[in-house]
Scaffold this active site. Structure first.
Site, PDB file in Angstrom:
ATOM      1  N   LEU A 104       9.895   6.186   3.546  1.00 50.05           N
ATOM      2  CA  LEU A 104       8.431   6.100   3.438  1.00 50.05           C
ATOM      3  C   LEU A 104       8.156   5.938   1.953  1.00 50.05           C
ATOM      4  CD1 LEU A 104       7.178   8.959   5.826  1.00 50.05           C
ATOM      5  CD2 LEU A 104       7.136   6.499   6.248  1.00 50.05           C
ATOM      6  N   ASP A 105       7.175   5.094   1.610  1.00 50.05           N
ATOM      7  CA  ASP A 105       6.841   4.896   0.192  1.00 50.05           C
ATOM      8  C   ASP A 105       6.400   6.215  -0.434  1.00 50.05           C
ATOM      9  OD1 ASP A 105       6.919   2.252   0.933  1.00 50.05           O
ATOM     10  OD2 ASP A 105       4.726   2.048   0.966  1.00 50.05           O
ATOM     11  N   LYS A 106       6.424   6.218  -1.752  1.00 49.19           N
ATOM     12  CA  LYS A 106       5.979   7.410  -2.488  1.00 49.19           C
ATOM     13  C   LYS A 106       4.560   7.815  -2.066  1.00 49.19           C
ATOM     14  CE  LYS A 106       5.878   9.307  -7.098  1.00 49.19           C
ATOM     15  NZ  LYS A 106       5.977   9.079  -8.526  1.00 49.19           N
ATOM     16  N   THR A 108       3.062   7.194   0.776  1.00 49.87           N
ATOM     17  CA  THR A 108       2.884   7.333   2.230  1.00 49.87           C
ATOM     18  C   THR A 108       3.306   8.739   2.620  1.00 49.87           C
ATOM     19  OG1 THR A 108       3.389   4.995   2.555  1.00 49.87           O
ATOM     20  CG2 THR A 108       3.616   6.413   4.482  1.00 49.87           C
TER      21      THR A 108
END
Ligand code: URA
Length: 261
Positions: A104-106, A108
């Protein structure tokens, strides 16, 4: 299957091999009720009962933690500068071999599995196994019903001259600027780039479901739970966008903002 006592302890606790050997030699470990001071002693995991400092050491071949990843933390095992999801585990849960299953992105947040089970991780991530990941999306502009067909046909993402054709994705609107999207693959920043390609912008992103397993509403960002085979298997169950959207309407429709649903 038998295993050396020190190896058993190293695989089931967050202690180093040396600390496990020391604990055994110091008489802090019992096997079937008697102190055992030989780290090389063979035991049968699951059949022999082992305690360390008076507490039972349960045997599991693999370990699974369900985390509510918060924003601002990166999905990597180790980073010299940034805080990682593994740093959020309590010291006693930092078992050897744990990694985050998927990224998951930073920025998200949401459902993330942390495990040492490589085979399960492959089944959850490979598009061949069709495990759908569902995201609650808050957009900066109103949702357009035309997005649904464009995403269902498989959106094309452009990066300069490079074009990427995505697999069909399902989407359901749940608020004026909110929707749920279900993806069958995990391309780099796929949700953010898909809505950018549609002319909108993702303000907030929360992964709410993997296959048939929801993000527990009582789990705060940064929190996590140990889960067991029955729950893990729910991730491999088929699901549907309508179930994920119904879950979000019940639990997460006012997660970031209050708006009529
Ligand atoms: N899509 C994104 O854009 N970001 C994520 O973290 C996951 C899916």
């Amino acid at each position: 299957m038998t295993m050396r006592l020190d190896r058993f302890l190293t695989s089931q606790t967050a202690l180093t091999r040396r600390a496990c050997c020391d604990a055994v030699r110091q008489g802090r470990v019992t096997v079937n009720g008697s102190a055992c001071r030989q780290p090389e002693q063979k035991i049968t995991p699951g059949a022999d009962s082992v305690t360390l400092d008076g507490k039972p050491v349960q045997y599991s071949e693999f370990h699974y933690f369900l985390m509510h990843k918060p924003c601002g933390v990166i999905t990597a095992s180790r980073d010299r500068h940034a805080k990682t999801v593994l740093d959020l585990l309590k010291p006693e849960d930092r078992l050897p071999g744990l990694f985050a299953c998927g990224r998951l992105d930073k920025d998200t947040s949401g459902l993330l599995l942390i495990t040492d089970d490589g085979q399960l991780s492959h089944r959850l991530l490979s598009p061949k196994h069709h495990v759908t990941k569902y995201y609650l999306v808050q957009l900066s502009r109103p949702f357009e019903p035309s997005y649904i067909d464009t995403l269902r046909e498989g959106i094309t993402l452009r990066d300069g001259a490079k074009e990427e054709q995505c697999l069909p994705a399902e989407c359901e609107q749940i608020g004026e600027r909110m929707c749920v999207i279900g993806l069958h693959e995990g391309r780099y920043h796929q949700v953010r780039r898909s809505f950018a390609a549609l002319g909108n912008h993702v303000e907030n992103l929360l992964r709410v479901r993997i296959g048939g397993l929801d993000l527990p509403p009582e789990l705060p960002p940064g929190g996590y739970l140990a889960i067991f085979t029955k729950e893990v298997e729910r991730m491999l169950n088929p699901s549907s966008i309508s179930l994920a959207a119904a879950f979000c309407r019940r639990q997460y429709s006012s997660y970031w903002i209050k708006e009529p649903v």
